[in-house]
Structures are given as C-alpha cells and as structure tokens.
Design an enzyme around this catalytic site. Structure first.
Site, short mmCIF file in Angstrom:
data_model
loop_
_atom_site.label_atom_id
_atom_site.label_comp_id
_atom_site.label_asym_id
_atom_site.label_seq_id
_atom_site.Cartn_x
_atom_site.Cartn_y
_atom_site.Cartn_z
N ASN A 214 -6.21 -8.00 7.03
CA ASN A 214 -6.65 -8.19 5.48
C ASN A 214 -7.99 -8.16 5.45
OD1 ASN A 214 -3.87 -9.13 4.56
ND2 ASN A 214 -4.47 -11.08 4.89
N ARG B 163 -1.14 -5.59 -4.71
CA ARG B 163 -0.94 -5.79 -3.09
C ARG B 163 -1.04 -7.33 -2.92
NH1 ARG B 163 -4.82 -3.72 1.61
NH2 ARG B 163 -3.12 -3.76 3.34
N HIS C 100 0.75 -9.75 0.06
CA HIS C 100 0.28 -10.16 1.35
C HIS C 100 0.19 -11.79 0.90
CE1 HIS C 100 -1.82 -6.99 3.54
NE2 HIS C 100 -0.81 -6.35 2.82
N HIS D 154 3.54 1.58 -2.17
CA HIS D 154 2.64 2.61 -1.71
C HIS D 154 2.62 3.86 -2.67
CE1 HIS D 154 2.44 0.98 2.94
NE2 HIS D 154 1.83 0.33 1.77
C1 HEM Z 1 6.82 -1.90 4.58
C2 HEM Z 1 5.58 -2.50 5.27
C3 HEM Z 1 4.27 -2.27 4.78
C4 HEM Z 1 3.09 -1.71 5.71
C5 HEM Z 1 3.25 -1.70 7.25
C6 HEM Z 1 1.94 -1.56 5.05
C7 HEM Z 1 0.84 -1.27 5.49
C8 HEM Z 1 -0.40 -0.95 4.54
C9 HEM Z 1 -1.39 -0.34 5.19
C10 HEM Z 1 -2.02 0.05 6.58
C11 HEM Z 1 -2.31 -0.18 4.00
C12 HEM Z 1 -3.63 0.34 3.90
C13 HEM Z 1 -4.67 -0.69 4.32
C14 HEM Z 1 -6.43 -0.30 4.56
O1 HEM Z 1 -6.35 0.82 5.16
O2 HEM Z 1 -7.04 -0.88 4.21
C15 HEM Z 1 -1.79 -0.67 2.97
C16 HEM Z 1 -1.99 -0.42 1.60
C17 HEM Z 1 -1.37 -0.92 0.53
N1 HEM Z 1 -0.06 -1.36 0.39
FE1 HEM Z 1 1.15 -1.65 1.95
N2 HEM Z 1 2.44 -1.95 3.67
C18 HEM Z 1 3.49 -2.15 3.54
C19 HEM Z 1 4.44 -2.70 2.42
C20 HEM Z 1 3.77 -2.90 1.26
C21 HEM Z 1 4.67 -3.52 -0.01
C22 HEM Z 1 5.75 -4.14 0.25
C23 HEM Z 1 3.66 -3.38 -1.13
C24 HEM Z 1 3.62 -3.73 -2.35
C25 HEM Z 1 4.86 -4.03 -3.06
C26 HEM Z 1 2.34 -2.60 -0.37
C27 HEM Z 1 1.34 -2.50 -1.37
C28 HEM Z 1 0.15 -1.67 -1.00
C29 HEM Z 1 -0.71 -1.06 -1.83
C30 HEM Z 1 -0.90 -1.16 -3.37
C31 HEM Z 1 -1.92 -0.40 -0.87
C32 HEM Z 1 -3.15 0.03 -1.33
C33 HEM Z 1 -4.20 -1.06 -1.61
C34 HEM Z 1 -5.58 -0.49 -2.22
O3 HEM Z 1 -5.73 0.57 -2.65
O4 HEM Z 1 -6.38 -1.36 -2.23
N3 HEM Z 1 2.58 -2.28 0.79
N4 HEM Z 1 -0.44 -1.27 3.39
#
Ligand code: HEM
Ligand code: NAG
Ligand code: NAG
Ligand code: NAG
Ligand code: NAG
Ligand code: NAG
Ligand code: NAG
Length: 329
Positions: free
Chosen positions: A99, A66, A70, A198
């Site tokens: 973040n 991720r 970001h 995700h």
């Molecule tokens: C499409 C729009 C996106 C939105 C609105 C979004 C939003 C989020 C949110 C709200 C979380 C959880 C954060 C938390 O609760 O602390 C998250 C986690 C995550 N996102 Fe996204 N995201 C998006 C796109 C992406 C993209 C493009 C990727 C990678 C290519 C990605 C990879 C991840 C990963 C791997 C996690 C888990 C992180 C962890 O376990 O530490 N996301 N995202």
C-alpha cells in the site's frame, strides 16, 4: 439496533454486551436507506465532493475507487485502510509494502468526512464513505451506477502485517488469485469482473519489469506480450525508472471494457492481469466484456456490491476523523 449502532461508545458496554452487539452487527444487513433519516444528504455530499475532485484531477477516480477494495479485503469493509499509526512500532495497513506509496486519496477522504461531520455530526462511517466514493468515482469516469448498501461499522484495528496474505499480488497466478478472493467470499467470476477495475488508473513501471526485461529470469521480454506494445512499454519505462507510471489499460481515464480487449490482444500489463486468460472462465468473460461492454459495466457494479458486503471482522464504532480511532480534530 442498526440505526444507533455506530454512535455507541465501547465504554458503555459490559464485555458481554459488547460481544453480543458485535455478533449482531457483523450479521446486520446493510441497506440503501440507512442514512435516510439520520443524514439524508450524505450521498449527495459525497457525490458533489467526488465530482469536484475528479474534475480537477481525473486520475483520482482510480485511486478513490481502489481504496474500497483495499479496505474490504483486510478485516472486511471497516475503514481500517484509512487509519494512521499512532505508535511508531505498530504500522497500519496503509504503510504495508503493498500500500505504501501506492494508495492515494486519503486527503480527499478526510475532506469528505469533515463535510459530513459538519452536516450530520457523528453519523456516517468511514467504511460507508469509501463505498459511496468508489461508486461515484467510477460513475464520474464512465462506469454505470449501482445502489450502495450502507450501515458499515468502522473498525479500530489496522495492522500492516495483515495486508500481506489478504490482498492479491501483481505476480499471482489464476489459482492464487481465486484463493485470495475466496478467503473473503468472492468467487472466480467476481475476481475476473473486479479485475476490470484496472480499466482506470496507473501502475509503477517496476511492477511489470520482470515481464519486460527478465522474463523467467532469462533476461528476455515475455514472448506472449505483443511486440509493438513491448517496444512502447520499454520506451515509457526504461529499466532505470521503476517509479515512473504506466496506464493500466489503453483508456486509463475512462471506465470501460478496454481492459479486457487489451488482455485479448496480448497487451495486458501485470502478471495477474495476463493470468486471467490462463483459465477458460477468464477467456470467456474477456470475450463477453468486449462484445457486450454494457454487461461488464452492469456486472462490475453488482460485483462491487458483493465486495462491499465483506463483513468487518472486528467492528468497533464511529470515528470523528477517518485516520484515528478516537475522536480527534
Ligand atoms: C486481481 C488482483 C489484483 C491485483 C494483483 C492488483 C494489483 C495492482 C497493482 C500492482 C497496482 C499498481 C500499484 C502501484 O504500482 O502502485 C494496482 C492498481 C490499481 N488497482 Fe489493482 N489489483 C487487483 C485487483 C483490483 C481490484 C479488484 C480493483 C478494484 C475493483 C483494483 C483497482 C485498482 C486501481 C483503480 C488501480 C490504479 C490506482 C491508481 O491509479 O492510483 N485492482 N493494482
Ligand atoms: C495520515 O496519513 C496520511 C498518509 O498515510 C497523511 O497524508 C495524513 O496527513 C495523515 N493524517 C493526519 C491527520 O496525520
Ligand atoms: C513508506 O514510504 C515513505 C515515503 O517513501 C517512507 O519514508 C516510509 O519509510 C515508508 N514506510 C514503510 C513502512 O516502508
Ligand atoms: C508476503 O509474504 C510472503 C511469505 O511470507 C512473501 O513471500 C512475500 O514476498 C510477501 N509479499 C509482500 C508484498 O510483502
Ligand atoms: C500458482 O502459484 C502458487 C503459489 O504462488 C503455486 O504454488 C502454484 O504451483 C501455481 N500454479 C500454477 C498452475 O502455476
Ligand atoms: C541482457 O540483455 C541485454 C540486451 O537485451 C544485454 O545488453 C545484457 O548484457 C544482458 N544481460 C545479461 C546479464 O545477460
Ligand atoms: C491516466 O489517466 C489520468 C486521467 O486521465 C491521467 O491523469 C494520468 O496521467 C494517466 N496516467 C498515465 C500513466 O498515463
């Protein structure tokens, strides 16, 4: 030009030359062989470190992958997400609301950078480390590999107030998501495929409380959510525990197309996830990803290459430590 770029000191340039350099650098083509002569072992060092980190904590794969996303969406892929504040009045990206207490893996990146500095001092950029790490973390938990193009130049600026508006948000609808990705040159299909990120990782329960407990302010559960899934979520995520975690898909430790299956079976978690199916393009892709997982696994890598090409808006130079702009131990 490209091969000695990251080593150059800003102070050795007149302002005119500096701007010429920046203009050229911003357009410079990244290359898979960028470090072949200056640090041939760079990729294998990163891979060995990522393998070890993920073996000791599988959940780290998501966090590490991720970071590249970001990073790239704010000021381009320039390592700006890694910078720490040195002035308490100026918060950097990592402290922004979207973040803070959410991004993880900074210590691991620092460790990788230290090892690279031992092997090849002054060579590998922090932005490139993030690109390599994202690929290796994905592959380690089941994703397909992709060639990582290298030669990014790190930026010196990082500002919390630039994060809002640059990154997509959890409650965004399809139109808004498409707009946010378009700002960095990615299209609707890229957005749908990259959302497959995700497939791994976890989310704070509070991020979907509206859907569980107060859909449209009505004090009800989102009626479009699978009822059994909603019962499970409520058990895992009671309203008093917004900082607990929930897996982002049913197989959060494995990179696969289950994320799209979840969407199609009304088990999507975030509003932004569910929003993909509000457009025919999203429905079509989700069905394709489930029927033919290999296509998704391949196309995810291609989309990551495209995302990794977002040019730095203000490239500066190499950093000794990824958290600081000036050489520092
Ligand atoms: C499409 C729009 C996106 C939105 C609105 C979004 C939003 C989020 C949110 C709200 C979380 C959880 C954060 C938390 O609760 O602390 C998250 C986690 C995550 N996102 Fe996204 N995201 C998006 C796109 C992406 C993209 C493009 C990727 C990678 C290519 C990605 C990879 C991840 C990963 C791997 C996690 C888990 C992180 C962890 O376990 O530490 N996301 N995202
Ligand atoms: C930089 O900030 C991160 C958290 O954002 C912290 O974990 C790390 O220790 C800091 N690094 C240094 C060298 O101060
Ligand atoms: C980030 O989170 C930490 C730990 O919860 C908190 O102390 C700090 O104030 C937060 N920073 C900002 C800018 O909100
Ligand atoms: C981002 O800014 C908009 C408008 O300025 C605001 O409505 C929104 O809540 C902000 N989001 C975050 C996460 O700060
Ligand atoms: C999508 O969200 C934007 C702003 O968040 C809003 O202006 C727009 O009306 C929404 N579109 C739909 C179709 O709901
Ligand atoms: C919301 O619904 C719950 C049960 O579903 C109920 O206990 C609570 O009193 C309701 N709150 C309001 C403000 O209506
Ligand atoms: C997600 O998977 C990782 C790796 O298997 C695991 O460490 C983590 O606890 C899981 N998160 C949740 C909320 O289930």
């Amino acid at each position: 030009m490209a091969s000695d770029g990251p080593n150059m000191q800003r102070t050795t340039f007149t302002s005119v030359l500096f701007f010429v350099f920046v203009a050229v650098a911003a357009e410079a083509q990244l290359s898979t062989s960028y470090y072949d002569s200056t640090c041939p072992q760079a990729a294998s060092i990163v891979q060995a470190k990522v393998d070890a980190f993920v073996e000791s904590d599988r959940g780290l794969a998501a966090a590490l992958m991720r970071l590249h996303f970001h990073d790239c969406f704010v000021r381009g892929c320039d390592g700006s997400v890694l910078l720490n504040s040195t002035d308490s009045n100026i918060l950097t990206e990592k402290s922004a609301l979207l973040n803070n207490n959410s991004l993880r893996g900074f210590e691991q990146i620092d460790e990788i950078k230290m090892e690279l500095e031992c092997a090849c001092p002054g060579v590998v950029s922090c932005a490139d480390i993030l690109a390599l790490v994202a690929r290796d973390a994905t592959v380690k938990v089941g994703g397909w590999s992709w060639p990582v193009f290298l030669g990014r130049i790190d930026g010196a600026g990082s500002f919390a107030d630039e994060v809002n508006g640059s990154l997509p948000e959890r409650r965004d609808n399809f139109t808004k998501l498409v707009e946010t990705f378009a700002k960095v040159g990615l299209d609707a299909k890229d957005m749908i495929i990259l959302s497959g990120g995700h497939s791994i990782g976890q989310v704070h329960c509070g991020a979907f409380f509206e859907r569980l407990y107060n859909f449209q302010g009505l004090n009800i559960t989102d009626p479009s959510m699978d009822p059994e899934f909603a019962v499970m979520l409520k058990a895992q995520c009671p309203p008093t525990r917004p900082f607990d975690f929930m897996a982002l898909d049913a197989t959060n430790g494995t990179f696969d197309s289950t994320y799209y299956l979840d969407l199609l079976t009304n088990k999507g978690l975030l509003e932004s996830d569910v929003a993909l199916l509000s457009d025919p393009l999203g429905v079509e892709y989700a069905i394709k990803a489930v029927q033919d997982p290999n296509t998704f696994l391949f196309e995810f890598g291609m989309a990551m290459i495209k995302m990794g090409n977002i040019p730095a808006s203000d490239p500066y130079g190499w950093r000794k430590h990824c958290a600081f702009t000036e050489p520092k131990f």
